[in-house]
Design an enzyme around this catalytic site. Sequence first.
Site, PDB file in Angstrom:
ATOM      1  N   ARG A  54      -8.610  -2.359  -3.052  1.00 19.30           N
ATOM      2  CA  ARG A  54      -7.480  -1.802  -3.061  1.00 19.30           C
ATOM      3  C   ARG A  54      -6.693  -2.108  -4.366  1.00 19.30           C
ATOM      4  O   ARG A  54      -6.060  -1.390  -5.058  1.00 19.30           O
ATOM      5  CB  ARG A  54      -6.662  -1.634  -2.007  1.00 19.30           C
ATOM      6  CG  ARG A  54      -5.312  -0.711  -2.319  1.00 19.30           C
ATOM      7  CD  ARG A  54      -4.578  -0.358  -0.547  1.00 19.30           C
ATOM      8  NE  ARG A  54      -4.111  -1.396  -0.301  1.00 19.30           N
ATOM      9  CZ  ARG A  54      -3.148  -1.716   0.624  1.00 19.30           C
ATOM     10  NH1 ARG A  54      -3.117  -0.647   1.547  1.00 19.30           N
ATOM     11  NH2 ARG A  54      -2.721  -2.862   1.166  1.00 19.30           N
ATOM     12  N   ARG A 102      11.277  -4.003 -24.953  1.00 17.36           N
ATOM     13  CA  ARG A 102      11.507  -2.856 -23.865  1.00 17.36           C
ATOM     14  C   ARG A 102      11.186  -1.576 -24.689  1.00 17.36           C
ATOM     15  O   ARG A 102      11.670  -1.385 -25.444  1.00 17.36           O
ATOM     16  CB  ARG A 102      12.789  -2.837 -23.148  1.00 17.36           C
ATOM     17  CG  ARG A 102      12.982  -1.665 -22.434  1.00 17.36           C
ATOM     18  CD  ARG A 102      14.231  -1.655 -21.717  1.00 17.36           C
ATOM     19  NE  ARG A 102      14.454  -0.443 -20.760  1.00 17.36           N
ATOM     20  CZ  ARG A 102      14.475   0.921 -21.060  1.00 17.36           C
ATOM     21  NH1 ARG A 102      14.535   1.234 -22.454  1.00 17.36           N
ATOM     22  NH2 ARG A 102      14.422   1.659 -20.330  1.00 17.36           N
ATOM     23  N   HIS A 104       9.028   2.055 -23.225  1.00 16.13           N
ATOM     24  CA  HIS A 104       8.056   2.830 -21.987  1.00 16.13           C
ATOM     25  C   HIS A 104       6.656   2.822 -22.141  1.00 16.13           C
ATOM     26  O   HIS A 104       6.001   2.383 -21.269  1.00 16.13           O
ATOM     27  CB  HIS A 104       8.698   4.148 -21.846  1.00 16.13           C
ATOM     28  CG  HIS A 104      10.113   4.381 -21.439  1.00 16.13           C
ATOM     29  ND1 HIS A 104      10.826   4.052 -22.039  1.00 16.13           N
ATOM     30  CD2 HIS A 104      10.423   4.841 -20.108  1.00 16.13           C
ATOM     31  CE1 HIS A 104      12.255   4.119 -21.251  1.00 16.13           C
ATOM     32  NE2 HIS A 104      11.747   4.655 -19.937  1.00 16.13           N
ATOM     33  N   LYS A 149      -0.674   1.374  -5.086  1.00 14.71           N
ATOM     34  CA  LYS A 149       0.229   0.386  -4.337  1.00 14.71           C
ATOM     35  C   LYS A 149       1.157  -0.195  -5.246  1.00 14.71           C
ATOM     36  O   LYS A 149       1.100  -1.216  -5.738  1.00 14.71           O
ATOM     37  CB  LYS A 149      -0.571  -0.533  -3.480  1.00 14.71           C
ATOM     38  CG  LYS A 149       0.310  -1.212  -2.484  1.00 14.71           C
ATOM     39  CD  LYS A 149      -0.281  -1.974  -1.374  1.00 14.71           C
ATOM     40  CE  LYS A 149       0.239  -2.709  -0.388  1.00 14.71           C
ATOM     41  NZ  LYS A 149       1.269  -2.133   0.387  1.00 14.71           N
ATOM     42  N   GLU A 181       3.551   9.972   5.343  1.00 13.59           N
ATOM     43  CA  GLU A 181       3.667   8.468   5.942  1.00 13.59           C
ATOM     44  C   GLU A 181       4.876   8.017   6.276  1.00 13.59           C
ATOM     45  O   GLU A 181       5.769   8.612   5.862  1.00 13.59           O
ATOM     46  CB  GLU A 181       2.622   7.689   5.140  1.00 13.59           C
ATOM     47  CG  GLU A 181       3.248   7.506   3.777  1.00 13.59           C
ATOM     48  CD  GLU A 181       2.318   6.373   2.759  1.00 13.59           C
ATOM     49  OE1 GLU A 181       1.972   5.573   3.361  1.00 13.59           O
ATOM     50  OE2 GLU A 181       2.844   6.754   1.762  1.00 13.59           O
ATOM     51  N   LEU A 205      -0.297   6.401   0.677  1.00 13.29           N
ATOM     52  CA  LEU A 205      -0.984   4.988   0.516  1.00 13.29           C
ATOM     53  C   LEU A 205      -2.154   4.872   1.600  1.00 13.29           C
ATOM     54  O   LEU A 205      -1.921   4.863   2.675  1.00 13.29           O
ATOM     55  CB  LEU A 205      -0.119   3.694   0.665  1.00 13.29           C
ATOM     56  CG  LEU A 205      -0.958   2.511   0.301  1.00 13.29           C
ATOM     57  CD1 LEU A 205      -1.171   2.403  -1.159  1.00 13.29           C
ATOM     58  CD2 LEU A 205      -0.259   1.123   1.033  1.00 13.29           C
TER      59      LEU A 205
HETATM   60  N1  PDD Z   1       3.238  -1.820   3.378  1.00 11.50           N
HETATM   61  N2  PDD Z   1       1.877   3.177   3.216  1.00 11.50           N
HETATM   62  C1  PDD Z   1       3.072   2.415   2.528  1.00 11.50           C
HETATM   63  C2  PDD Z   1       4.003   3.215   2.009  1.00 11.50           C
HETATM   64  C3  PDD Z   1       2.903   1.051   2.575  1.00 11.50           C
HETATM   65  O1  PDD Z   1       3.822   0.375   2.026  1.00 11.50           O
HETATM   66  C4  PDD Z   1       2.071   0.156   3.585  1.00 11.50           C
HETATM   67  C5  PDD Z   1       1.995  -1.260   3.685  1.00 11.50           C
HETATM   68  C6  PDD Z   1       1.228   1.221   4.282  1.00 11.50           C
HETATM   69  C7  PDD Z   1      -0.061   0.487   5.339  1.00 11.50           C
HETATM   70  O2  PDD Z   1      -0.963  -0.376   4.439  1.00 11.50           O
HETATM   71  P1  PDD Z   1      -1.612  -1.593   4.976  1.00 11.50           P
HETATM   72  O3  PDD Z   1      -2.257  -0.924   6.348  1.00 11.50           O
HETATM   73  O4  PDD Z   1      -2.561  -1.979   3.826  1.00 11.50           O
HETATM   74  O5  PDD Z   1      -0.596  -2.696   5.174  1.00 11.50           O
HETATM   75  C8  PDD Z   1       1.168   2.620   4.030  1.00 11.50           C
HETATM   76  C9  PDD Z   1       3.340  -3.272   3.043  1.00 11.50           C
HETATM   77  C10 PDD Z   1       3.012  -3.978   4.484  1.00 11.50           C
HETATM   78  C11 PDD Z   1       4.456  -3.613   2.569  1.00 11.50           C
HETATM   79  O6  PDD Z   1       4.871  -2.710   1.503  1.00 11.50           O
HETATM   80  O7  PDD Z   1       5.106  -4.565   3.029  1.00 11.50           O
END
Ligand code: PDD
Length: 292
Positions: A54, A102, A104, A149, A181, A205
């Site tokens: 990922r 700086r 963009h 992420k 989510e 995500l």
């Molecule tokens: N967050 N969706 C979002 C928006 C997230 O930020 C996360 C995880 C998940 C779950 O993903 P995973 O199973 O890989 O932890 C779903 C982490 C824990 C954080 O930002 O601290």
Amino acid sequence: MTDDQTVYLNGEFQPLAEARVPVLDRGFIFGDGVYEVVPVYGRVPFRWAQHHARLVRSLGKLRIDDPMDAAGWRGLVDALIARHPWDDQFVYIQVTRGVAKRDHAFPKGVTPTVFAMSSPLPVLPAEQVSKGVAVITLPDERWLHCDIKSTSLLGNVLARQAAVDAGAAECVMFRDDRLTECSSSNFWVVRDGGVLAPPKDNLILEGIRYGLMQELCEAEGVAFEVRPVTRAEVLSADELMLSSATKEVLPVTLLDGHPVGDGTPGPVFRRLHAAYQRAKAASAASAGLAAH
Ligand code: PDD
């Protein structure tokens, strides 16, 4: 955060309190970076291959050069774990596009900034597992690349604060009528004994626990259906659950102040939670196997 934490920054291990990033780092200026949160059980990073994949995906989508090969990343994570006394930890990794004047547009010829730290894994309050957590509903106001992420998390930060302000552990978000989510976790709906999962598209995500939940459902003989889930289906669910690296899988027993089902963690949660604990134990035990 503890005083004796050692962190990794651009090739060096150093005390957390001494680690410094230049103010022109694009992570600071633009939130131009990606991150990972990897739980570690018994000194073994849990589902590392998936977390690494990922990370590579997120970097690729933002066209940031991957600063290390797979062995380099694994070596870094193992070295961080070895430097700390806790058996259960969580490793945070962040890569930004780097330091530049700086502007963009992407700068040319910059070296990505690589930061990583490991902290003691917080123990989940037993009550959250035995009684469940409260969640509120919110409109999803984030951008359309939630599959990356990225450290640009303002939408998630504001959503989580709204949950905290309402006395809830998390919020669950909807884009129009469609379930997405939570602010930092994935969300699962149980109806008729099976799990409904929102599709892995640009609106969520893909948590590393997404694939794990699917595997656990298959192993437990629980139907796992991937399809868009409506708000009405969430509001009338038999059970609701959330999952993340640090929350594992938790039952949601209160939604906008109303009990979910009978207001207690349900049978599908209990089976998946037990299976999750077995998966953790098997992963931790693999360290012993590797050492012999
Ligand atoms: N967050 N969706 C979002 C928006 C997230 O930020 C996360 C995880 C998940 C779950 O993903 P995973 O199973 O890989 O932890 C779903 C982490 C824990 C954080 O930002 O601290």
